[in-house]
Design a protein around this motif. Structure first.
Motif, PDB file in Angstrom:
ATOM      1  N   ASP A 108     -12.280  16.473  19.424  1.00  0.00           N
ATOM      2  CA  ASP A 108     -11.196  15.489  19.463  1.00  0.00           C
ATOM      3  C   ASP A 108     -10.673  15.360  20.884  1.00  0.00           C
ATOM      4  N   ARG A 168      -4.484  19.336  21.934  1.00  0.00           N
ATOM      5  CA  ARG A 168      -4.492  19.315  20.474  1.00  0.00           C
ATOM      6  C   ARG A 168      -3.514  20.341  19.926  1.00  0.00           C
ATOM      7  N   ILE A 191      -2.726  16.625  15.451  1.00  0.00           N
ATOM      8  CA  ILE A 191      -4.047  16.098  15.053  1.00  0.00           C
ATOM      9  C   ILE A 191      -4.340  14.833  15.844  1.00  0.00           C
ATOM     10  N   ASN A 195      -9.983  12.912  15.185  1.00  0.00           N
ATOM     11  CA  ASN A 195      -9.979  13.762  13.996  1.00  0.00           C
ATOM     12  C   ASN A 195      -9.660  12.946  12.756  1.00  0.00           C
TER      13      ASN A 195
END
Length: 622
Positions: free
Chosen positions: A548, A569, A574, A578
């Motif tokens: 991510d 992150r 999130i 993701n």
């Protein structure tokens, strides 16, 4: 091995369908062919009988006209008539004998003028008889005056009298052969008075030959009947009974009648010269002889076609069902859990297409099972990580709840609402009883708490609008789908603005594409083309399993490395890749996030999921 030889198998059904269809078609064609052949044969026989009897009547007319001319030649012979008249008056035996020889010579000349004459007899009114015959000449019976034939000739007054066939001579008792007899009265050409009669007997073969021309089968019978329904001549054999001619159709002159209403084919025509009617009677059973051969031919053909159809039906049904049996056998393997096999056949296009679709389906199922397995493993790992990190949020939730009650007692409402909203968010993020699956309704409820905190912190700089149709609120989504998107929209799009901003959340359905779109849009600072392309690349790599990356770093022009990204992150929560990857795992690679943005105009993030088949009914929420 799969058995497909049962009563309801495709093989047997195709076999019987093909065979029965062929049989029905064959029987229908055979019946039509037989009916048409029967009609044609009957028509040809009727035409042949009509043509034959017409020709026969024509022959009779010609033959009788010749006989009539023969009798007229006798009646118009002046020398013969003169000698007959003088002979009856002559008393001198020498002169009388000379006249008799002269009369006989004239009759002999007439006799030899035709080959079919058997005898010529002249009888004067005074009873004198002159004969010229092929054999037994001079033997004459004297009982003629009382006979029926003599009376008919005398009463005809010069007209030709056709006496028909006779079993032997009417004059010479020694002549027993069948003869055809006719005669007329002789007149004196000087005073037109009758002086006697002439009786001519001829060979019956021309008559009988003409009658045989009418017969069209061995059992055909032909009759010549005069105007009084008396049989003049016939081909009837001994023991056969003559029909009743009064009930048979009588044709007019120059007319031919064909009657096939009874069990016999009856044709009739009239001879104009003698006022005779010729009847031809043929049993219809004789006409069926040709039809019997046709029936036999049809039976042989039908038997051969049935045999050939049986072989073809078996070959065709087997050719169609063999690849299907292979497909069924492979389906059984799939049913047992073996997704590695495939079917290879070379048959009809439809069956090849079916087999190809089956192979693709098995391959997709295998891929899907593998993907679900990987997703399940990833989900379990995520649940473990969530459980491991659940202690602090739980402790925080209890602590925040206690602070809320303390602030409530001191009547600090604004701070209390913020703390309460934050506690709800911690509770929602720490509840993993249903793993990561939730609904759009729950996500929207959670976003209300988050927006409470944002609006309190920014103090009127962010205005929100929600326009989500009630019928789409039960659509399934991965948990924490909206929060990262809205958080990025506020922090990276609206906070940097020097003016109040607008955040909108609404739904749109595309029935043609079968998609439901949840749109989150802001009128913030937006992104340029390069940063938008980089972000879209991150989403693509995230859907394929790449790490991510945080949206804010991209919007701010940063290019974080893997370690930096991990730190982001941890700090930010999130990331969008993701969220995109979890939607793709839930619904497939064609679904997830789509991002559009322009520098100075704002950013739009669209969540794309399948359109529900039976959406819930409800009103829009404004």
């Amino acid at each position: 091995m799969v058995r497909s030889r049962g009563r309801h198998s495709i093989h047997n059904r195709l076999f019987w369908l093909f065979l029965c269809s062929t049989m029905v078609l064959l029987i229908a064609v055979s019946v039509l062919y037989y009916q048409k052949t029967t009609e044609i044969i009957h028509g040809k026989i009727s035409d042949l009988a009509e043509k034959n009897i017409s020709q026969t009547v024509g022959l009779f007319n010609l033959l009788l006209e010749g006989y009539d001319s023969l009798s007229k030649s006798v009646n118009s012979n002046a020398e013969l008539l003169r000698l007959l008249a003088q002979r009856d008056k002559e008393r001198d035996p020498v002169a009388s004998g000379s006249m008799e020889r002269a009369i006989t010579n004239i009759l002999g000349a007439v006799f030899y003028s035709r080959d079919d004459i058997v005898g010529i007899h002249v009888i004067t009114n005074r009873g004198k008889m002159y004969n010229y015959e092929r054999r037994f000449a001079g033997v004459a019976g004297l009982e003629y005056k009382g006979t029926d034939w003599y009376r008919k000739i005398k009463d005809a007054k010069g007209e030709m009298v056709w006496l028909g066939l006779s079993e032997g001579s009417l004059i010479n008792s020694l002549q027993r052969d069948t003869v055809f007899v006719f005669g007329r009265v002789l007149y004196d050409l000087d005073n037109y008075k009758p002086i006697g009669i002439v009786l001519i007997e001829t060979d019956p073969d021309p008559i009988m030959a003409a009658l045989s021309n009418v017969t069209i089968s061995p059992n055909s019978r032909v009759y010549i009947v005069d105007k009084d329904n008396r049989i003049v001549a016939s081909t009837q054999t001994d023991g056969q009974k003559a029909p009743s001619f009064g009930g048979l159709p009588k044709p007019a002159a120059d007319e031919t009648v064909v009657d096939d209403e009874s069990d016999q084919l009856i044709v009739s025509a009239k001879a104009a010269v003698a006022e005779w009617t010729v009847f031809g009677l043929t049993p219809k059973a004789d006409m069926s002889a040709e039809l019997a051969r046709t029936r036999m031919y049809l039976i042989v053909v039908i038997a051969a076609v049935i045999l050939l159809s049986t072989v073809l039906a078996s070959l065709i049904s087997r050719n169609i069902t063999s690849p299907l049996k292979l497909l069924i056998r492979e389906m059984k393997q799939v049913e047992l859990g073996n997704f590695r096999g495939s079917v290879n056949v070379n048959s009809f296009d439809e069956i090849n297409s079916l087999v190809a679709s089956f192979n693709r389906m098995v391959q997709r199922m295998d891929e899907l099972i593998e993907r679900i397995t990987l997703a399940s493993i990833s989900e379990k790992n995520a649940q473990l990580q969530a459980l491991q990190s659940q202690v602090n949020p739980h402790f925080l939730y209890n602590t925040l709840d206690m602070i809320y009650w303390m602030l409530d007692e001191r009547e600090n409402d604004r701070l209390g609402r913020v703390i309460l909203a934050l506690s709800h968010m911690f509770r929602y993020s720490s509840d993993w009883e249903e793993a990561s699956r939730t609904t759009l309704r729950q996500e929207l409820e959670q976003m209300k708490h988050y927006l409470t905190i944002i609006e309190s912190r920014l103090e009127g700089r962010v205005r929100t609008e929600m326009n989500v149709d009630e019928k789409w609120r039960d659509v399934a989504l991965p948990k924490m789908t909206l929060q990262p998107i809205i958080e990025n929209a506020v922090k990276s799009g609206l906070e940097p603005l020097g003016r109040p901003g607008l955040l909108r959340v609404y739904t749109a359905a595309d029935e043609k594409a079968g998609e439901l779109r949840v749109v989150v849009t802001d009128d913030g600072v937006g992104m340029d083309e390069a940063k938008l392309a980089e972000l879209r690349g991150m989403l693509d790599r995230g859907a394929g399993g790449a790490p991510d990356k945080d949206l804010e770093s991209v919007k701010q022009g940063e290019r974080p490395h893997a370690a930096g990204s991990a730190a982001v992150r941890t700090r930010r929560g999130i990331g969008l890749p993701n969220v995109h990857r979890r939607i793709a795992l839930m619904y497939g690679a064609s679904y997830g996030l789509r991002i559009d943005s322009k520098r100075g105009e704002g950013t739009t993030v669209t969540i794309v999921v399948p359109l529900p088949a039976n959406p819930a009914k409800g009103d829009d929420e404004r």
